[in-house]
Design an enzyme around this catalytic site. Structure first.
Site, mmCIF file in Angstrom:
data_model
loop_
_atom_site.group_PDB
_atom_site.id
_atom_site.type_symbol
_atom_site.label_atom_id
_atom_site.label_comp_id
_atom_site.label_asym_id
_atom_site.label_seq_id
_atom_site.Cartn_x
_atom_site.Cartn_y
_atom_site.Cartn_z
ATOM 1 N N GLU A 226 -2.538 6.952 3.850
ATOM 2 C CA GLU A 226 -3.270 6.845 2.660
ATOM 3 C C GLU A 226 -4.646 6.535 2.587
ATOM 4 O OE1 GLU A 226 0.787 4.527 1.946
ATOM 5 O OE2 GLU A 226 -0.626 5.003 3.550
ATOM 6 N N ASP B 52 2.609 4.043 4.073
ATOM 7 C CA ASP B 52 2.898 2.607 4.025
ATOM 8 C C ASP B 52 4.583 2.445 4.280
ATOM 9 O OD1 ASP B 52 0.372 1.623 4.352
ATOM 10 O OD2 ASP B 52 0.291 1.199 2.235
ATOM 11 N N ASP C 231 6.702 1.001 2.642
ATOM 12 C CA ASP C 231 7.712 0.395 1.453
ATOM 13 C C ASP C 231 7.826 1.695 0.670
ATOM 14 O OD1 ASP C 231 5.073 1.399 0.488
ATOM 15 O OD2 ASP C 231 4.523 -0.729 -0.375
ATOM 16 N N GLU D 85 6.473 2.986 -2.047
ATOM 17 C CA GLU D 85 5.397 3.608 -2.587
ATOM 18 C C GLU D 85 4.945 4.353 -1.527
ATOM 19 O OE1 GLU D 85 3.590 3.748 -5.699
ATOM 20 O OE2 GLU D 85 5.449 2.700 -6.276
ATOM 21 N N TYR E 237 2.124 -5.614 7.590
ATOM 22 C CA TYR E 237 2.020 -5.325 6.164
ATOM 23 C C TYR E 237 2.223 -6.148 5.370
ATOM 24 C CZ TYR E 237 2.847 -1.590 2.629
ATOM 25 O OH TYR E 237 2.595 -0.960 1.403
ATOM 26 N N ARG F 48 3.068 -6.048 1.839
ATOM 27 C CA ARG F 48 3.821 -6.171 0.646
ATOM 28 C C ARG F 48 5.225 -6.193 1.241
ATOM 29 N NH1 ARG F 48 -0.184 -2.427 -0.486
ATOM 30 N NH2 ARG F 48 -1.436 -2.924 -2.631
ATOM 31 N N HIS G 248 11.357 -5.930 5.618
ATOM 32 C CA HIS G 248 10.189 -5.918 6.298
ATOM 33 C C HIS G 248 9.947 -7.355 7.016
ATOM 34 C CE1 HIS G 248 9.493 -1.838 4.875
ATOM 35 N NE2 HIS G 248 9.103 -2.199 3.872
#
Length: 915
Positions: free
Chosen positions: A7, A80, A82, A84, A304, A306, A351
């Site tokens: 990203e 990432d 997740d 998203e 990470y 989130r 996670h």
């Protein structure tokens, strides 16, 4: 050559160093396409087909990625770990397919890593997988739901509630939490109660305090002594009593450490301990995750950020335990590793918790490579993770019951206290609290034994009043949303930011206060769409989305069930008139707006004319209360409840009579706040009025102050240089002094009535020294922050007409509200400039080329034309944009429904915002 897509540029830079030759790492700068902000982007009649539009600023980046992929051996999607991140990888792959950038049989891999370290990245590259379609489906369902709610409900809101803005699926529920708490506070009835505390001493002279808890065989709870007379009776009995220790109960107990941080708990603790807003916490954590330059090597410092998970990978636990043993010794290390399980409702993908990637990088050693906020947040994460694998703290809690004999009465007192016998994890970390804890438990009591006589030293009878529940802080609201299962870790910060940006709530002393606009929106939704702002309904919808991500249900089916009921609810109120909506809101909010009056009169009766009735009104600036006899009676009152937050009284308060005219001087509360009025309206003539200076407490306004405000503007004196008068007054931007065409703001509003000539001259001189606005801001050279780490050149922070900003090579980025020119750091400036460059496609603002001088004959005409067209120019350009339909068609996803040209007015862009 293998092409890796991530990203962010920071992440790409770090991975380039880790992977080395044979890999080209490119950044997508987040999402590359989204639903166009217009009707028809999601078509319920075509099984919820979605039309995607490529972001104009992403076109060049996508072209670069497509060129690189065409000649690549392999495409590796490393966004990432997740939902998203999975969605970004899916979007990238779909766009590359449309561009025919992928050849037949070209390998496509998806890799995820929870930490950006060489070991984690290398391990992830060895274990690729395919894109998880279930996670993508959950993203599609959530995005479609947010779009459909926004673009269906918001237009209804705009038509029925003047001044209201859009309504979001999850923001509306979060707003309801804030408004419900405010209603609790307003309905709260204060209750008086008294406490009696005796200061006693042991035979050895050690003193302590004990509280009255019983009398004549009955327990006395906190609110049982409700008057001063009752308290005095108990006090007299205690004055004559003989005190003896009845029982001593000392019990060992343990306090266990908290698990390492999740997204939610990190935001809460950073808010409580560091004062960070959730959005700021996530920005700082993102930098720590993506990598910091440490001695020439870019290193990801945390895992990470989130996540809902509280578990830690085995190698992480081993690293933490090793540091505990080396730094604190075996006594602080549990015999077995601690294992934690999440208690969060609807926990997302499994996670790891947020922890340092390398526990040997201690905060004090790493601080020199970080800015102040990064260092503080890293230390918080480090200490929380360290304490999570330490021994429990051991305490001894002591309760002493004391008998007090006074004549024929038997009274009971109790003293409590505790002492830490072994600090354990408390040597490292103690969790913050929203409220001050009752410190009675932390007192250490002297040594006592049963039957021991005690001496009375003092007696205190103290009056108290019960207090309403506190308003939510950002931390406590996040905690409550997590408990209810509303929203997701990655959305909490954006939900709060949207509520503030739409002026539905404001922050006051770090507490969330609902604005009138927000309360009206919630009342409207509760009146006509009650199901969709219910906490259980929203949480259940989150559970259904989780089931989609677990491949248990089909996302189209979830949307069909939702859409059928939702459209029915919208259709049921489409034909309602605004007056009917206002009447419904007036009836619903009546207990809140019109509480009973102390004298028993009708709370709706207008106190100005005596015959009219007050009711809810909606204007272009929001809600207010007005008299039914308008326009004969022009009495108005703010929407807010009278007296809340120490506001001025709802009714007019006569301060006295003007000595010159004999008219009443009254303090009133209008739609725009409290003000002073002289006399009453006479026919078509309005009475003289004056607003209060900002920050003035209405309760502190007396007749002298009111007369002074009515006399404004006043002459302070003559300017010593030209003899012209200097005036002091209050304008739309606050209190000021004026000399000719020069205005200078006053620092304190009440200074307008007292400022002297010398002070006024000094302020005006300082204002003149700054120069005209355009020159002052345009010529500001700025304060250098340092050189750009990748592009070179100096980054400076400047003062601008619209606020402070950072600048580099023609790219300007406004500072966020929580940053000032004095506190902004180089790393934060780089992030802001990168985000700004992403929005503008990396192009700095260019000045328009200078036009050649017009011929003498045409000069006058050209000047007139420029004068007439200068302001409308921007609007004219904006109107041309919607007419272009071809870009959306070209970038529409394959197989999506093609919509005819829309004949309806374009919906506002705002509701399309996710959650």
């Amino acid at each position: 050559m293998n092409v890796v897509v991530v990203e962010s540029p920071a992440k790409a830079k770090t991975l380039n160093k880790y992977l080395g030759r044979g890999y080209e790492v490119l950044a997508s700068f987040g999402h590359v396409r989204d639903l166009p902000p217009k009707d028809g982007s999601v078509d319920p009649n075509a099984d919820f087909q979605m039309v995607w539009e490529i972001d104009g600023k992403a076109q060049k980046r996508l072209a670069d990625i497509a060129r690189a992929v065409k000649g690549a051996d392999k495409l590796i999607l490393a966004t990432d770990p997740d939902r998203e991140g999975e969605a970004i990888s899916w979007h990238l792959l779909e766009v590359l397919k449309q561009k025919r950038a992928l050849s037949d049989g070209q390998p496509i891999e998806r890799v995820v890593f929870n930490a950006i370290t060489k070991q984690a990245v290398t391990e992830a590259m060895k274990n690729p997988r395919r894109i998880d379609q279930a996670l993508v489906d959950a993203y599609l369902a959530r995005r479609a739901l947010d779009y459909l709610v926004g673009f269906t409900l918001s237009p209804v809101l705009w038509r029925k509630l003047p001044g209201a803005r859009s309504a979001g699926r999850v923001q509306s529920v979060a707003l309801r939490l804030v408004c419900d708490r405010e209603l609790e506070i307003e309905k709260f009835v204060t209750q008086e109660y008294w406490s009696l505390v005796a200061t006693l001493a042991t035979p050895r002279g050690d003193s302590f305090q004990a509280r009255l808890v019983g009398a004549d065989g009955k327990r006395i709870t906190r609110l049982d002594i409700g008057s001063g007379a009752e308290a005095e009776a108990f006090k007299q009995a205690l004055e004559q009593a003989r005190y003896t220790v009845a029982t001593v109960d000392a019990r060992p107990t343990k306090r266990h450490p908290q698990p390492p941080f999740t997204t939610s708990t990190l935001q809460q603790e950073a808010s409580r301990k560091l004062g960070f807003a959730p959005a700021h916490t996530m920005r700082v954590a993102q930098r720590l995750y993506e990598g910091i330059d440490i001695g020439g090597d870019t290193v990801g410092l945390i895992t990470y950020m989130r996540t809902d998970g509280v578990q830690i990978a085995p190698e992480g636990i081993a690293s933490i335990r090793s540091v505990v043993k080396s730094d604190y010794g075996d006594r602080y290390l549990p015999s077995a590793p601690r294992q934690y399980q999440t208690k969060a409702k609807n926990a997302q993908e499994a996670h790891e918790a947020i922890r340092p990637t390398d526990m040997t990088r201690r905060p004090r050693e790493i601080a020199r490579y970080l800015d102040a906020d990064q260092a503080r947040l890293y230390e918080l994460i480090y200490l929380r993770a360290l304490s999570s694998q330490m021994e429990s703290a051991e305490l001894e809690r002591t309760t002493v019951d004391i008998a007090a004999q006074a004549g024929g009465r038997a009274l009971e007192l109790r003293a409590t206290g505790s002492v830490v016998t072994f600090d354990g994890f408390l040597a490292v970390y103690q969790e913050g609290r929203d409220e001050d804890p009752d410190d009675e438990e932390s007192r250490r009591l002297p040594q006592m034994s049963a039957g021991e006589a005690l001496k009375k030293l003092a007696l205190d009878a103290t009056q108290h009043f019960t207090e309403p529940p506190p308003r939510y802080s950002e931390a406590s609201l996040v905690k409550r949303m997590e408990e209810l299962g509303i929203g997701r870790p990655s959305t909490y910060a954006s939900i709060l930011q949207v509520l503030k940006d739409r002026n539905y709530v404001r922050l006051d002393k770090r507490r969330l206060v609902p604005e009138d606009r927000g309360r009206i929106v919630v009342a409207f939704l509760e009146s006509f769409f009650s199901r969709y702002v219910e906490y259980d309904f929203t949480a259940d919808l989150e559970e259904q989305l989780d089931r989609v991500s677990n491949n248990e249900i089909v996302w189209h089916e979830l949307l069909r069930r939702f859409w059928t009921d939702f459209t029915g609810a919208v259709d049921s109120i489409k034909d309602l008139k605004i007056s009917e909506v206002i009447d419904a809101l007036d009836a619903m909010l009546a207990p809140h707006l019109f509480p009973p009056r102390p004298d028993g009169t009708d709370p709706r009766q207008c106190t100005t004319c005596g015959t009219g009735r007050l009711s809810l009104k909606l204007g272009r600036y929001g809600a207010f209360l007005g008299c039914s006899n308008y326009p004969e009676c022009r009495y108005t009152r703010p929407f807010s409840v009278p007296g809340a937050d120490g506001a001025a009284e709802a009714e007019n308060r006569v301060l006295g009579q003007d000595p010159e005219t004999g008219l009443d001087v009254t303090l009133r509360v209008g739609r725009f706040g409290p003000y002073i009025q002289l006399g009453e309206a006479n026919g078509g003539d309005k009475p003289k009025r004056a607003g209060l200076p900002r920050g003035t407490d209405p309760a502190a306004v007396d007749l002298d102050m009111a007369l002074g405000l009515l006399s404004l503007p006043r002459e302070v004196g003559k300017h010593p240089e030209d003899g012209e008068p200097i005036l002091a007054g209050i304008g739309r931007f606050g209190a000021y002094v004026q000399h000719g065409k020069t205005y200078a703001n006053l620092e304190a509003g009440d200074e307008v009535l007292t400022i002297g000539l010398n002070r006024a001259v000094t302020l005006l001189a300082e204002k003149l020294a700054k120069g005209p606005r355009g020159k002052r801001f345009g010529g500001d050279p700025g304060r250098p922050l340092g050189d750009h780490p990748t592009l070179g050149g100096t980054i400076v922070v400047k003062a601008g007409r619209y606020g402070p900003y950072v600048s580099h090579d023609g790219v300007n980025a406004t500072l966020p509200k929580d940053k000032t020119p004095e506190t902004i750091t180089l790393a934060e400036a780089v992030d802001l400039l990168a985000a700004r460059a992403e929005k503008t496609g990396g192009a700095p603002k260019r000045k328009a080329p200078a036009k050649k001088a017009a011929a003498p004959k045409a000069a006058k005409a050209k000047n007139a034309e420029a004068e007439d067209t200068a302001k409308p120019a921007k609007k004219a350009a904006a109107k041309k944009t919607p007419a272009k339909k071809t870009p959306a068609k070209k970038t529409a996803a394959k197989g999506t429904a093609k919509k005819p040209a829309a004949t309806k007015p374009r919906a506002k862009k705002e509701p399309a915002q996710a959650e």
